[in-house]
Design an enzyme around this catalytic site. Structure first.
Site, PDB file in Angstrom:
ATOM      1  N   ARG A  47       8.096  -1.658  -9.796  1.00  0.00           N
ATOM      2  CA  ARG A  47       6.790  -2.176  -9.943  1.00  0.00           C
ATOM      3  C   ARG A  47       7.027  -3.817 -10.112  1.00  0.00           C
ATOM      4  NH1 ARG A  47       3.709  -3.244 -13.916  1.00  0.00           N
ATOM      5  NH2 ARG A  47       4.099  -1.138 -15.172  1.00  0.00           N
ATOM      6  N   TYR A  99     -12.601 -10.241   8.980  1.00  0.00           N
ATOM      7  CA  TYR A  99     -12.236  -9.045   8.791  1.00  0.00           C
ATOM      8  C   TYR A  99     -13.036  -8.189   8.013  1.00  0.00           C
ATOM      9  CZ  TYR A  99     -10.000  -4.620   7.287  1.00  0.00           C
ATOM     10  OH  TYR A  99      -9.918  -3.343   7.211  1.00  0.00           O
ATOM     11  N   ASP A 171      -5.535 -16.486   7.017  1.00  0.00           N
ATOM     12  CA  ASP A 171      -5.013 -14.904   7.275  1.00  0.00           C
ATOM     13  C   ASP A 171      -4.359 -15.052   8.673  1.00  0.00           C
ATOM     14  OD1 ASP A 171      -4.807 -12.335   8.213  1.00  0.00           O
ATOM     15  OD2 ASP A 171      -6.884 -11.675   7.003  1.00  0.00           O
ATOM     16  N   LYS A 196       0.065  -4.695  10.702  1.00  0.00           N
ATOM     17  CA  LYS A 196      -0.318  -5.006  12.072  1.00  0.00           C
ATOM     18  C   LYS A 196       1.141  -5.056  12.679  1.00  0.00           C
ATOM     19  CE  LYS A 196      -4.428  -4.228  10.406  1.00  0.00           C
ATOM     20  NZ  LYS A 196      -5.045  -3.316  10.354  1.00  0.00           N
TER      21      LYS A 196
HETATM   22  N1  PLP Z   1      -6.815  -8.886   7.885  1.00  0.00           N
HETATM   23  C1  PLP Z   1      -6.946  -8.723   8.988  1.00  0.00           C
HETATM   24  C2  PLP Z   1      -7.159  -9.784  10.058  1.00  0.00           C
HETATM   25  C3  PLP Z   1      -7.206  -7.541   9.292  1.00  0.00           C
HETATM   26  O1  PLP Z   1      -7.497  -7.175  10.618  1.00  0.00           O
HETATM   27  C4  PLP Z   1      -6.851  -6.604   8.420  1.00  0.00           C
HETATM   28  C5  PLP Z   1      -6.949  -4.961   8.939  1.00  0.00           C
HETATM   29  O2  PLP Z   1      -7.417  -4.475   9.788  1.00  0.00           O
HETATM   30  C6  PLP Z   1      -6.665  -6.752   6.819  1.00  0.00           C
HETATM   31  C7  PLP Z   1      -6.736  -8.063   6.792  1.00  0.00           C
HETATM   32  C8  PLP Z   1      -6.531  -5.759   6.152  1.00  0.00           C
HETATM   33  O3  PLP Z   1      -5.220  -5.250   6.034  1.00  0.00           O
HETATM   34  P1  PLP Z   1      -4.963  -3.572   5.622  1.00  0.00           P
HETATM   35  O4  PLP Z   1      -5.721  -2.578   6.455  1.00  0.00           O
HETATM   36  O5  PLP Z   1      -3.303  -3.627   5.696  1.00  0.00           O
HETATM   37  O6  PLP Z   1      -5.444  -3.478   4.286  1.00  0.00           O
END
Ligand code: PLP
Length: 373
Positions: A47, A99, A171, A196
């Protein structure tokens, strides 16, 4: 070293005493320590740290050109750790079309723990400045935003934030470091959902925070990573390092195919508006051109029709599967408002498509079928 070379070689020597060209997966949760409680690589318990996680974190930091990176079990776990590193009563500025999962995390969890938030349109630096309050600590940027594809000028916002003593986080999930390097534009932190493009094959969940500097705020984030415990498994870290070796070439394909599809959609009579920062008609195109070296694989568009018709279009494709998420080698699409639910500012006739690495002519033929059905 260039990006492609770093993506293949960075991090491989960490926790790899056998000098295997491909480091093994280290599933052990515990590591032998000496009388003082140490070992050579300061590994104790998975961890807190694991060879595969350290390898992937080093790779991420190298590619985003930051000092350090912390990997998490999902993108949203990484985002939550950043906000938990703030104090109750602090205020953040965040895009109104951030998001949707991050919006729900802020309003459903962090607001209850005393975090204040302003969800705003972040296309104008002046508007952002107007929303700065005495207790503002962080400006959250998502550019291109998900799903409205709004563009925020990272360098201008980072300069504003610095002049007011605020942190900025970008992000960078959609562009990936292949197309955009926010830390070089002045941002303090980068966030990723590694589920992604880093994973790239729709089979891993992960997240990360990359820091320009290992300062006190970043140390708080890594404390939450270790003591909050939302860490990725050694297997997932190994898989992520593996996928990252081809990231540059996959992103080139996504960029190229999405540009072709955006052109095609722009000329289709059934499509009212196409949101893709690579199009000259996009209101954020000039800023995108300045800060991005490629425009990515995501496109949003409005169907010339109502909500029912837009849902029907998504249901008529055969190659492009109806699914959420993005960044895989396969193309997927969805009626975005249906998946965002309450609080969504997404138009009811908007479809969001993740352009994959199939032959672009096959993608376009499938779109043709779905749009003309
Ligand atoms: N940031 C963006 C731009 C996203 O499109 C997503 C998920 O779709 C996330 C963060 C969140 O990621 P996770 O689904 O891996 O928790």
């Amino acid at each position: 070293m260039r990006f492609e070379t770093k993506a293949i070689h960075a991090g491989l020597s960490i926790g790899n005493p056998s000098k295997a060209i491909i480091p093994p997966i280290s599933p052990s949760t515990i590591f032998e320590i000496d009388a003082e409680g140490r070992n050579d690589e300061d590994l104790h318990y998975t961890r807190l740290g694991n060879p595969n996680r350290l390898q992937f974190e080093h790779l991420l930091a190298t590619l985003e050109e930051g000092e350090a990176a912390a990997a998490f079990s999902s993108g949203i776990a990484a985002a939550t750790a950043v906000l938990q590193a703030l104090d109750p009563g602090d205020h953040i500025i965040i895009p109104e079309d951030v998001y949707a999962g991050n919006r729900k995390m802020v309003t459903g969890i962090m607001n209850r723990w005393g975090l204040e938030s302003s969800f705003i349109n972040m296309t104008s630096v002046e508007t952002i400045e107007e929303h700065i309050k005495p207790n503002t600590k962080l400006i959250w940027i998502e550019t291109p935003s998900n799903p409205l594809m709004r563009i925020t000028d990272i360098a201008a916002v980072a300069e504003l934030a610095e002049s007011r003593g605020l942190k900025t986080i970008v992000d960078n999930t959609w562009p990936s470091p292949v197309n955009q390097l926010p830390l070089n534009l002045g941002a303090d932190l980068v966030l990723h959902s590694t589920s992604k493009y880093f994973g790239g094959h729709s089979d891993i969940l992960g997240g990360a925070v990359v820091a320009k500097k290992q300062d006190d705020f970043y140390e708080r984030i890594t404390f939450i990573q270790k003591m909050g415990g939302a860490v990725p498994s050694p297997q997932d870290c190994w898989m992520l390092s593996r996928s990252t070796r081809t990231l540059a070439y996959r992103m080139r394909g996504h960029n190229e195919h999405a540009a072709k599809v955006a052109d095609y959609l722009s000329n289709h009579k059934k499509v009212a508006v196409v949101y893709y920062p690579g199009l000259e008609s996009h209101p954020g195109h000039d800023i995108a051109k300045k800060q991005m070296s490629g425009f990515g694989g995501m496109i949003s568009f409005l169907v010339d029709g109502d909500q029912q018709e837009s849902i029907a279009v998504v249901g008529r494709s055969t190659l492009i599967k109806r699914a959420t998420s993005l960044g895989g080698v396969e193309s997927t699409w969805e009626h975005r408002q249906s998946s965002e639910g309450e609080g969504s500012v997404t138009p009811l006739n908007m479809i969001r498509i993740s352009i994959g690495l199939e032959h672009p002519d096959d993608i376009i033929e499938d779109l043709d079928r779905a749009l003309s059905g």
